[in-house]
Design an enzyme around this catalytic site. Structure first.
Site, mmCIF file in Angstrom:
data_model
loop_
_atom_site.group_PDB
_atom_site.id
_atom_site.type_symbol
_atom_site.label_atom_id
_atom_site.label_comp_id
_atom_site.label_asym_id
_atom_site.label_seq_id
_atom_site.Cartn_x
_atom_site.Cartn_y
_atom_site.Cartn_z
ATOM 1 N N SER A 88 -49.395 1.219 -8.954
ATOM 2 C CA SER A 88 -49.265 2.890 -9.018
ATOM 3 C C SER A 88 -48.815 3.366 -10.321
ATOM 4 O O SER A 88 -48.960 2.778 -11.232
ATOM 5 C CB SER A 88 -48.045 3.511 -8.929
ATOM 6 N N ASN A 143 -39.031 -5.486 -6.768
ATOM 7 C CA ASN A 143 -38.927 -4.344 -6.988
ATOM 8 C C ASN A 143 -37.575 -4.311 -7.150
ATOM 9 O O ASN A 143 -36.841 -2.863 -7.116
ATOM 10 C CB ASN A 143 -39.356 -3.178 -5.577
ATOM 11 N N THR A 157 -61.679 15.092 -3.375
ATOM 12 C CA THR A 157 -61.806 14.806 -4.182
ATOM 13 C C THR A 157 -60.914 14.346 -5.105
ATOM 14 O O THR A 157 -59.425 14.309 -4.815
ATOM 15 C CB THR A 157 -61.653 16.430 -4.664
ATOM 16 N N HIS A 183 -46.848 6.430 -11.199
ATOM 17 C CA HIS A 183 -45.813 6.992 -11.854
ATOM 18 C C HIS A 183 -44.724 5.843 -12.614
ATOM 19 O O HIS A 183 -43.604 6.047 -12.941
ATOM 20 C CB HIS A 183 -45.492 7.681 -10.570
ATOM 21 N N ALA A 202 -49.161 3.482 -4.958
ATOM 22 C CA ALA A 202 -49.700 2.146 -4.541
ATOM 23 C C ALA A 202 -49.732 2.216 -2.634
ATOM 24 O O ALA A 202 -50.374 1.297 -2.099
ATOM 25 C CB ALA A 202 -48.394 0.907 -4.636
ATOM 26 N N THR A 203 -48.691 2.689 -1.715
ATOM 27 C CA THR A 203 -48.749 2.927 -0.696
ATOM 28 C C THR A 203 -50.411 3.166 0.270
ATOM 29 O O THR A 203 -50.537 2.532 0.780
ATOM 30 C CB THR A 203 -47.851 4.113 -0.132
ATOM 31 N N CYS A 225 -37.781 4.152 -1.588
ATOM 32 C CA CYS A 225 -38.147 4.425 -0.174
ATOM 33 C C CYS A 225 -37.052 4.248 1.119
ATOM 34 O O CYS A 225 -37.797 4.798 1.821
ATOM 35 C CB CYS A 225 -39.843 3.491 0.081
#
Length: 384
Positions: free
Chosen positions: A202, A154, A242, A204, A74-75, A327
């Site tokens: 995200s 969050n 990739t 995770h 997401a960042t 974070c």
């Protein structure tokens, strides 16, 4: 301590990868190792797996598969969206509206945009973390090009009324971007109904692997974004490089599982959270932040007044809880979210985020409450 068992209660920071997700990922590290951009059977096989995952993820958030761009998380998605949108639309204006309680991934990017000459308005919040729609509306300028607000906070789990905010933005011709990371997989997220222009999330956070994320760009609303990363042209040129096929495959499987199990799981963890909060409220000088607001079913943010937060956390050395975002929780600075809600430095530093997940059970809640109660009792006895 009543038990040697370690209990994980920090699911908003990250989640364990579901064994069913690991199972589908494993072949893409070995026999199905092809580069999704290669024009041969190995590449075609990898590309098909990527597109299947894109379909699964789009189904979870109710959008078109072609509206999903894969990123590393997401960042990165937020950086691509914000810098790309602002670069393309600077000729229309340079004013952006956000909120003081956004994730650091957004706030730090806003700071970088300010350094490039953009004018940022940071909305205040009330003691429950809510913004004032009137303040938002009064912040509109002729040069406003974007509103950036998260769907679910969050740290507190608070849900912003994004559908209402979109109506305000849309009637003024302002684009709306949302960080939906904490909401996806926990509650229904319908991007088509919300009508927003861009969103980031995200893998995770919903029992998928780290290293995979998504940027949603509405084909209906068509926000214009210039590339800010170059080299290769993958993902429509917005995120070249990739593709991480195993992680994307895992992301897709995690989305499938969430789609099937989310409603039942949300009800289960909400019951556990409510039980936990009722028990913790019995402790003197304890309050639940955002308790009466609409919030995520798994998230509690609890203030323990007249307690040293660092000592409390050290005593809870068998519980994985946090004092804020992963974070920023390794710093001794008080949570910017709780500070914006009016808590003092001392109160913010003595507040814990407890976030439940699939592996949390009744026994975990009972043990966690007992250990918190004992730790608080011992710390208060030390002061006397």
């Amino acid at each position: 301590m009543t038990s040697g068992k370690k209990i994980y209660l920090d699911y908003n920071a990250t989640t364990p990868v579901d064994p069913r997700v690991v199972e589908v990922m494993l072949p893409y590290f070995s026999e199905r190792f092809g580069n999704a951009s290669s024009d041969h059977v190995f590449g075609w096989e990898a590309d098909e797996a990527v597109e299947n995952s894109r379909e699964s993820i789009s189904k979870l958030v109710n959008c078109k598969a072609s509206e999903i761009t894969f990123t590393s998380g997401a960042t990165e998605a937020a950086n691509i969206a914000l810098f790309g949108f602002c670069k393309r639309n600077r000729y229309k204006g340079n004013h952006i509206i956000t909120c003081k309680t956004e994730h650091k991934a957004i706030l730090d990017t806003m700071n970088a945009l300010e350094n490039e000459g953009f004018d940022i308005t940071y909305l205040d919040v009330d003691p429950e973390g809510k913004i004032d729609p009137e303040e938002l509306k009064n912040s509109f300028k002729s040069k406003t090009i974007l509103i950036c607000l998260m769907l679910a906070n969050n740290e507190t789990g608070l849900l912003h009324p994004i559908a209402e905010i979109q109506k305000l933005a849309g009637t003024s011709g302002i684009k709306l971007m949302c960080d939906i990371t904490q909401a996806v997989g926990k509650i229904p997220v319908d991007l088509n109904r919300l009508g927003i222009d861009m969103a980031v999330f995200s893998s995770h956070k919903l029992y998928g692997p780290k290293g995979a994320g998504a940027l949603y760009i509405s084909k209906k609303n068509k926000p214009e974004i210039d590339p800010v990363v170059f080299g290769g042209g993958q993902e429509k040129g917005l995120r070249p490089g990739t593709l991480n096929v195993p992680a994307i495959v895992g992301f897709g499987k995690a989305a499938e599982i969430a789609f099937e199990e989310m409603d039942k799981e949300a009800e289960r963890v909400r019951d556990l959270r409510n039980e936990m909060e009722e028990l913790l409220k019995e402790i003197e000088d304890v309050s639940i932040n955002c308790r009466d607001a609409e919030r995520l079913p798994n998230t509690s943010n609890i203030t323990f007044r007249n307690i040293n937060g660092t000592k409390l956390l050290r005593k809870l050395n068998k519980l994985a809880v946090s004092r804020g975002s992963a974070c920023s929780s390794n710093t001794l600075r008080p949570s910017h979210v709780l500070k914006a809600m009016g808590l003092s430095d001392e109160e913010a530093l003595s507040s814990l985020r407890i976030s439940l997940g699939r592996n949390t059970n009744e026994e975990d809640i009972q043990q966690a409450v007992e250990e918190i109660r004992e730790a608080v009792k011992n710390l208060k006895a030390e002061v006397v």
